[in-house]
Structures are given as C-alpha cells and as structure tokens.
Design an enzyme around this catalytic site. Sequence first.
Site, mmCIF file in Angstrom:
data_model
loop_
_atom_site.group_PDB
_atom_site.id
_atom_site.type_symbol
_atom_site.label_atom_id
_atom_site.label_comp_id
_atom_site.label_asym_id
_atom_site.label_seq_id
_atom_site.Cartn_x
_atom_site.Cartn_y
_atom_site.Cartn_z
ATOM 1 N N HIS A 164 -1.649 6.627 4.122
ATOM 2 C CA HIS A 164 -0.671 5.959 4.208
ATOM 3 C C HIS A 164 0.695 6.421 3.769
ATOM 4 O O HIS A 164 1.229 5.525 3.746
ATOM 5 C CB HIS A 164 -1.346 5.153 3.406
ATOM 6 C CG HIS A 164 -0.961 3.135 4.247
ATOM 7 N ND1 HIS A 164 -0.751 1.850 3.728
ATOM 8 C CD2 HIS A 164 -0.416 3.236 5.837
ATOM 9 C CE1 HIS A 164 -0.813 1.432 4.564
ATOM 10 N NE2 HIS A 164 -0.265 2.193 5.947
ATOM 11 N N CYS A 181 0.910 -1.356 0.025
ATOM 12 C CA CYS A 181 0.035 -0.184 0.056
ATOM 13 C C CYS A 181 1.231 1.153 -0.227
ATOM 14 O O CYS A 181 0.986 2.114 -0.942
ATOM 15 C CB CYS A 181 -0.574 -0.064 1.189
ATOM 16 S SG CYS A 181 -1.927 -1.681 1.105
#
Length: 508
Positions: free
Chosen positions: A141, A91
């Site tokens: 993130h 991610c």
Amino acid sequence: MSGCDRRDFLKTAALGAAAMGVAARPAAAARAATGKDAAARRPNLIYVFADQLGYSRCGYAGDEDARTPNLDSLAAQGVNFRQAVSNTPVCAAHRASLLTGKYATSTGMVINELRIRTDHQCVGHVLTRAAYETGYIGKWHLYANELGNHNDPKNSFVPPGPNRLGFDGYWAAYNFHHVYYRAYYHTDSPEKTSYGDGVYEPDGQTDLAIAFLEKAAKSEKPFGLFLSYGTPHDPWSPSNVPATYRKMFQDAALANPPNYKPTNDPYADGWGRLGPEQRKSLASWRRQYYAMTANLDWNLGRLLAAIDKAGLAENTILVFSSDHGEMFGAHGRRAKNIFYEEAARVPLLVRWPGRVPAATVCDASISTVDIMPTLLSLAGLEVPRDVEGMNLAHGALGRTGPEPDAAFLQNNGACAAWRDGHEWRALRDKRYTYAIYRRDRAERLFDNVADPYQMTNLSADPAHKATMDRFRDMLAARMASLNDTFETCTWYRDHWTKDRLILRGAKG
C-alpha cells in the site's frame, strides 16, 4: 520515566500455558535445533501486523467477545505497550511511518493511494546493509498512484528496486486489495500468483511465512521478515470469511457500544459516514470482523509453533501490531482516520525470550514513528539520523528512561480523496486525548481513564484550563518542530504531489 509493570499485567492478562512453552525453550535446545550458536548472531526480526485490528478488540486487552488465545499468550511472553497509537490511523500513512520512523507530513503520505518517495532511509535499507536476509509478505500500500483499479498489475505489482524500500530479498506481496478468497500476490514480475483454490489469504500468507522461516533457520544470516495481513479489514461479507470462523460468532449479539451515535459525525468523510442500511448491518459486520480476527489468531499460533520448531524463538524479536482500528458506529462513525480510541489505539506486543521480560506492561506513549528506532536499537542496528520517533528500547527491556510526553497524531484529509474539511491534529498521553479540527478550530479533551468511551468533552470546562493550555503549547511546539503548518487536504495535493506521486514533504 517509563511505566513498565509486570504485576499489573499478571492481574489482567490471560496466561496461555501451552504457548508459554515457546518463550521457555532452553537455550541449548534452540542452539542444537539450528546448528549454530544463536548468541553469536544478531537477532532476527519478525514483524506481524494486522489491518484494522484495534487494541480494544483483543482478548488480552479485556474484550470478552474476542477469541484470541494466541495473541493473549503472546502478550504474556513479552511486553504489552498498551498505550500504543497510530500517528495517522489510515493504512498507507501508517505503513509509511512504520518503515521510515517519520510522520505523515514528513513522508508526504497524507492520504491513501499515493506513491511514496524512495529517498527515505527505511527499516528495509538498514536490515539489508546489516547483511540481513529480508522478506516481505502481504499488503504493501505504498506504490500505486491511482484511486481504485487496484487489481491492475500497474497498481498491484511493486517492481524490484527502489520502490521496495530496501526489502531486496524474498517478496510475496501486492499493493492493495481486500478480497480474501481468490486472492493473489506478486513476486518479481507483474504475473499474479494464486494461493490456490479455496485458500483463505491469511492462511496462504502464513504458509509462505513458515516456508521462509524454515529456509532461514538453515542459514547463518539473520533475517528480517514483515508479514502484513489484510484481515480484519472489510468487506465484512460472509463470503469473505471461512465458514468455520463464521460459525463461532453466528449467534453473538455484539451490540452497539455505549458511545454509539445514531447520527453521523459531521467531521467524517465519505468512508466514515454510515447510511441507514449500513447501520442495520453493524452487528453482522462485527460478527465477520471477530471471525476474521479469530482466524488471524489461529494463523499467529501456526507461526509461533513454526518459530519454535525451527529453534528460532530465543534469538528472534517478534512483534505483533496493527495499522489502526475500526469505529463500528462509535461517535457516529465507521472506519478509521480519527483520534478516537477505537480507531487510533492499536496492539503492540514485543517478545524476545531472555531479553524482553515476560508478562510486562509498558505505559510509555509510544506511536508508529517510535517503532522503527525502538526495534533497530533492540537489535543493535543503526537508526537513521532523520528518524523522527523516539527509541523506547529501554521500555521493551523493562527499564526506565526518556519517553514522549504524548503521542502526536495527524489527519490530513479524507481517507483516499483530495477533499477538505476533515483535517485534525491531536495529542494523546497516558490520561488524556486532546484534539483540534482545522475547519472550525473546534477542540476536544477526553479523560481516557475516567471516561474510556470518550463521551464527555472537557475542553470548555474551567477545571481543565491548565490541561488545555498545556496541550495547546505542546501541540504548537510539536508542529513547529516538524514544520507542520496544518494545511487543507487539497493544499497538499497542489504543493506536494503530481498525479498522486509524492514530490516533497514538510521538510523538503
């Protein structure tokens, strides 16, 4: 030369007649709806990306179990980069590469749960300098520097300023979570904002995006909106999926694929291994995954309709993609951070009516680092000098031109932990995937055309010696050009970070 073939697409893709009306909207009608001459403005940019949606899980890619009519129609309205892969199928690393156009060893985002440096020139910076109104909605993130404790505002809130990497306009985001009911986001304070009781997160995020578009349509300024959905990332529990979509797949068998292995891949980290109970849950997990994807597709349809209603379609570059896929037991693995097709290959669709030819397939070996320079070039915007990807705008426009010999893939450790033994490097061209593990120098070579499930390792086959030599030479050259010295995971920790804050990368 770039391989873009419209006829090939028409043979394989499902054409969505209703959604095709978006692309076919007359220019005069679009200008009348917006009250300004769209042709005199720079194009808008909308970048929509899922989390953990693999290419092979989409209907337009041939998955008969998927229910993705809006994605299928979008594929028919523009170009399908069907060879697209994630350079680092994890991610945070993917997101860093997407925004900077650099590889993970250059950004330093070698695993998850690190905080990116703010001295990179990112797509947000370019948009802001070009007087675009920016917007970012959803998962970020790239900020927290703690493993776990995701919901503490010190980790979930990204403060205004340099850490937003140029996205200085509308902000409705969070660093990391994957609980889709009772979810939250932050604007410009640590205070959490709820989507409302019973609101499914992707539905709420799409509501925010539509509101952004309705406001943007009244402005003379172009805009750049990034919409980062969390689905179909796990947890795949029934309580994390709307009942309407669960029912769509409640009777689906969704059996293990031909390359399923009942034993764990010895190279997998703790996130990639499967326990006995997890193996029993694979069919259920797939049902929830497909249900999440169907909901995501519904929200994409809502977004497309809003774009059309606002008269924005004609002057907007619309992109749909994902950060990586999901293994679901293939090759004895779950999750991501591996070079196999299920994890590395991602959807990448680009629509720009009147400019990007509809119903086109491009077979260029495009990867994450190429997306930023390609989109900025399409929009006529500057591409920062230190970008490491290639501009493939000509491929999106249906033209021939230079393209990568192969996509370069990296993995630098366990998914989010400083653990050695999981590092690898790989190359993927239009036919083969070549990979090598660091810990024992074991090699893999798969013919993805003849062996799409990658079940036969050809690396020791004398008939493929020339191919192996070519890939070894190419890999050495690519790594040397990036100063990628293929270190252990803990080496990066000890030399590039402090308290999970990135201090440097391969080039300083």
